[in-house]
Scaffold this motif. Structure first.
Motif, PDB file in Angstrom:
ATOM      1  N   HIS A 152      -3.916   3.560  -6.868  1.00  0.00           N
ATOM      2  CA  HIS A 152      -4.209   2.777  -5.730  1.00  0.00           C
ATOM      3  C   HIS A 152      -3.317   2.413  -4.909  1.00  0.00           C
ATOM      4  CE1 HIS A 152      -8.488   1.511  -4.276  1.00  0.00           C
ATOM      5  NE2 HIS A 152      -7.896   1.834  -3.131  1.00  0.00           N
ATOM      6  N   THR A 153      -2.432   3.187  -4.604  1.00  0.00           N
ATOM      7  CA  THR A 153      -1.564   2.835  -3.312  1.00  0.00           C
ATOM      8  C   THR A 153      -1.324   4.218  -3.184  1.00  0.00           C
ATOM      9  OG1 THR A 153       0.143   3.460  -5.110  1.00  0.00           O
ATOM     10  CG2 THR A 153       0.195   1.597  -4.466  1.00  0.00           C
ATOM     11  N   ASP A 154      -0.766   4.737  -1.712  1.00  0.00           N
ATOM     12  CA  ASP A 154      -1.521   6.218  -0.694  1.00  0.00           C
ATOM     13  C   ASP A 154      -0.229   6.218  -0.869  1.00  0.00           C
ATOM     14  OD1 ASP A 154      -3.296   4.689  -0.480  1.00  0.00           O
ATOM     15  OD2 ASP A 154      -2.724   3.428   2.493  1.00  0.00           O
ATOM     16  N   SER A 155       1.072   6.465  -1.243  1.00  0.00           N
ATOM     17  CA  SER A 155       1.993   7.779  -1.418  1.00  0.00           C
ATOM     18  C   SER A 155       2.132   9.368  -2.856  1.00  0.00           C
ATOM     19  CB  SER A 155       3.202   7.381  -1.113  1.00  0.00           C
ATOM     20  OG  SER A 155       4.267   6.956  -2.315  1.00  0.00           O
ATOM     21  N   PRO A 156       1.733  10.034  -2.429  1.00  0.00           N
ATOM     22  CA  PRO A 156       2.146  10.691  -4.024  1.00  0.00           C
ATOM     23  C   PRO A 156       3.608  10.892  -4.597  1.00  0.00           C
ATOM     24  CG  PRO A 156       2.552  12.354  -1.250  1.00  0.00           C
ATOM     25  CD  PRO A 156       2.646  10.644  -1.067  1.00  0.00           C
ATOM     26  N   ALA A 157       4.363   9.537  -4.044  1.00  0.00           N
ATOM     27  CA  ALA A 157       5.661   9.105  -5.308  1.00  0.00           C
ATOM     28  C   ALA A 157       5.389   9.353  -6.846  1.00  0.00           C
ATOM     29  CB  ALA A 157       6.475   8.502  -4.821  1.00  0.00           C
ATOM     30  N   TRP A 183       1.789  -1.128   0.320  1.00  0.00           N
ATOM     31  CA  TRP A 183      -0.229   0.303  -0.250  1.00  0.00           C
ATOM     32  C   TRP A 183       1.139   1.356  -0.077  1.00  0.00           C
ATOM     33  CZ3 TRP A 183      -4.322  -0.088  -1.288  1.00  0.00           C
ATOM     34  CH2 TRP A 183      -5.494  -1.541  -1.004  1.00  0.00           C
ATOM     35  N   TYR A 184       2.066   0.826   0.462  1.00  0.00           N
ATOM     36  CA  TYR A 184       3.336   2.409   0.953  1.00  0.00           C
ATOM     37  C   TYR A 184       4.061   1.667   0.514  1.00  0.00           C
ATOM     38  CZ  TYR A 184       4.946   6.480   3.449  1.00  0.00           C
ATOM     39  OH  TYR A 184       6.047   7.129   3.346  1.00  0.00           O
ATOM     40  N   ASP A 185       4.968   2.771  -0.606  1.00  0.00           N
ATOM     41  CA  ASP A 185       6.375   2.294  -0.617  1.00  0.00           C
ATOM     42  C   ASP A 185       7.100   3.167  -1.928  1.00  0.00           C
ATOM     43  OD1 ASP A 185       8.912   1.474  -1.939  1.00  0.00           O
ATOM     44  OD2 ASP A 185       8.497  -1.020  -1.540  1.00  0.00           O
TER      45      ASP A 185
END
Lengths: 307, 358
Positions: free
Chosen positions: B220-225, B196-198
């Motif tokens: 559909h992952t949580d970071s703005p990367a 979810w977050y990497d």
């Protein structure tokens, strides 16, 4: 595949490999002196948040890098005092350093969440890197060149310099080194500090180059991969370089294979590939006895002078 | 308001001691105590951040009649059980457990505290004192898909995805179906990052998708990367859970925002009125639980119009993105003309529509 695309993929590989190489080089030197520091992840996070916070506040990337190194060295010195001066268990203390680093970086970073900075750009003028092939050579941030130069420097230091010889002696047989007059404690402090500085730079690669932002646990476990790489390399800097790039290539290949829709193997297998590669290489290394004994003899053992 | 964080328990204790006697004197009735537990830090700028905005909205709405508390970074599993129990012992009458993995601990604790109401986000187990709530994020995905269909020059959208669970699968399908209504040849290439977050991996996944021809990115992952990667390449992307435009002012076209505040206010009011009942809520654009962030000014007016039509159509029920005919990746017709996927099917969705390359 076009030339531009190949270059782009290679750039991603270099980006994935560089922070691993930086952190692992520092750990390699610390381990060569006999200190096993499992706190790489924590030091990377402290470095990452400090680099971001200082750059965000001052706008000066160089200052951010220096502050990150200083902060990570500071964190490594906590570990140093506990394990070298107070002879505490290195494994437990290293794990504590990682947990401490996660918490501390989250606290420092609280007011920097949601901000962004200009990424630390290529060190050479853009004109030099216009051609795709030249971009592969000249299109990187300073940290990529630092990681390569440091690989050569560490290799030279460990095998060709007097200081390196002393450091290895301390790692192989601390009591002998102590009895002929070398300060085991000083050498190990220096090695741990170097490990901290390199982990700090590695953390900055994430918070200042690859994803110029701060979010909790930004490094997402990369410190552990760096730790595995040191074993993977059998404590040899050039092999470490090869290992880091191999890892970077496997991680990037996984993503490109998925993006290209290569459905020959299930995506779960591709995701496991970097780890399978580690296990495979570790198995190969340990099956060859001469290489398997490459670990410094005093690794992980606290030094208590008998006299 | 009382804040409980792992790092600041002492501080929070002091604040609670300071505010409670005052509240007691000012109001004849005891203020209702409401608690929230979060899986991540409130500073993740994603899922947990959105829940925290909802809590703040509810607190502002009720003022001194309600005391809200939150605990962040609660690990899914036994730790959650302990935190939930503490909150119930502390006199909280309504507790929101905001992550899927809190389901079993919530069920366990709820049995022991029959007079405390529990609300579990994204789960499926209800009881007399456990209600569930979730948002129809896929409706927002469809709006993004409409924009992508218009704006993509290559006709290839990239999708940085976490895990192939129904929630994510329906998002990918909704995005693709909406884009294909504009450009029938539109393709979506999916990269699974198994997290979810990497941030680093999300950024590399975005780059891989761009290298494979995608010029517009959904995640559909949580970071703005991934957004930052799009900004660096001069391409386009959509934000996740909250307006992420500060990370990518040019690339960020819009974002799907999760607004829980309205629901929280409604449910707290129900407890105050004594009308709280268990149930399962799955709300979307219509109920304002899902909103679109402001359109980027680079989106041409006619595309904004199309996006607004898709948004408003779903809100008033005239547009259903999962209405037939829908053909899957293998060319099998899954939904015939004239019918649409119902909610139970959607919540168990495990196949992709034609044009998705996963």
């Amino acid at each position: 595949m076009t030339e531009a695309m190949a270059v782009s993929i290679l750039m991603t590989v270099i980006g994935a490999a560089t922070p691993l190489l930086l952190a692992a080089l520092g750990e390699l030197v610390a381990e060569k002196s006999g200190v096993l520091n499992l706190g790489i992840e924590g030091m990377m996070l402290v470095g990452a948040v400090t680099g971001f916070a200082v750059t965000s506040s001052t706008g000066m990337h160089l200052l951010g890098l220096l502050a990150a190194m200083a902060a990570a060295v500071g964190a490594s010195m906590i570990f140093g005092v506990l394990t070298i001066s107070l002879a505490s268990n290195q494994v437990a203390t290293g794990l504590a350093l990682t947990i401490f680093g996660i918490g501390l970086s989250s606290m420092i970073g609280e007011s920097f969440v949601g901000l962004t900075i200009a990424p630390l750009g290529p060190v050479f003028p853009a004109a030099l890197a216009e051609d795709p092939l030249l971009r592969l050579v000249f299109g990187h941030s300073i940290l990529v060149y630092v990681s390569l130069v440091m690989t050569a420097a560490v290799a030279w230091f460990l095998t060709r310099s007097r200081g390196g010889l002393i450091l290895r002696a301390v790692g192989e047989n601390d009591h002998s080194a102590h009895s002929i007059g070398y300060s085991v404690t000083t050498v190990r402090y220096a090695a741990v500090a170097f490990g901290g500085a390199m982990a700090g730079l590695a953390g900055c690669y994430y918070s200042m180059v690859q994803t110029p932002m701060w979010a909790d646990e930004l490094t997402a476990g990369r410190g552990w991969i760096a730790l595995a790489l040191v074993v993977f390399s059998a404590w040899r800097p050039w092999r470490l370089l090869a290992g880091a790039y191999l890892f970077g290539a496997v991680m990037t290949f996984e993503l490109h294979a998925k993006a290209a829709g290569l459905n020959i193997v299930p995506p779960e297998f591709l995701a496991a590939l970097p780890y399978l590669a580690t296990i495979l290489v570790l198995a190969l290394i340990s099956s060859r006895r001469s290489v398997g004994s490459a670990a410094p003899a005093c690794l992980g053992q606290p030094f208590r002078p008998s006299t | 308001m009382t804040l409980i964080t792992r790092r600041g328990l002492l501080k929070a204790g002091g604040a609670a001691a300071a505010t409670l006697p005052f509240a007691g004197r000012a109001f004849a009735a005891e203020p209702l105590k409401v608690a929230f537990i979060y899986v991540g830090p409130v500073g993740d700028f994603g899922f947990t951040f959105a829940h925290e905005q909802g809590r703040k909205e509810a607190q502002a709405h009720f003022g001194e009649n309600v005391v809200t508390t939150y605990v962040e970074n609660v690990a899914e599993g036994p730790d959650a059980e302990r935190v939930l129990k503490n909150l119930a012992d502390d006199g909280n009458k309504l507790i929101f457990a905001t992550s899927f993995g809190f389901m079993n601990p919530t069920v366990k604790v709820a049995k022991r505290y029959p007079d405390v109401m529990f609300e579990h986000c994204t789960g499926y187990q209800t009881a007399a004192n456990i209600a569930t709530y979730n948002a129809r994020f896929y409706e927002g995905r469809a709006v993004c898909g409409t924009i992508a269909g218009h704006m993509s020059k290559t006709g290839i959208g990239g999708y940085v995805a976490s895990f192939p669970i129904p929630e994510v699968v329906m998002g990918i399908n909704a995005f693709t179906l909406a884009a294909q209504k504009v450009n029938p040849a539109f393709q979506t290439k999916v990269v699974w990052v198994s997290s979810w977050y990497d941030p680093a991996k999300e950024a590399d996944a975005a780059k891989a998708l761009f290298d494979q021809g995608a010029d517009i990115l959904s995640q559909h992952t949580d970071s703005p990367a991934p957004l930052q990667a799009a900004e660096q390449r001069g391409l386009m992307a959509f934000g996740q859970a909250w307006d992420m435009s500060s990370f990518a002012p040019k690339a960020h076209l819009t974002a799907i925002e999760n607004h829980w505040g309205g629901y929280y206010i409604e449910r707290i009011q129900a407890v105050i009125d004594g009308t709280w009942k268990t149930g399962s809520v799955w709300a979307g654009l219509k109920e304002d639980m899902v909103r679109m962030a402001p359109w980027n000014e680079r989106i041409p007016p006619e595309v904004v119009k199309a996006a607004e039509a898709m948004r408003d159509g779903q809100a008033d029920g005239s547009v259903k993105i999962f209405s037939g005919p829908i053909v899957d990746q293998n060319g099998t017709e899954k939904v015939p003309l004239g019918s649409a996927l119902d909610d139970p099917t959607l919540l168990a969705l495990d196949w992709y529509v034609a044009g998705v390359q996963s």
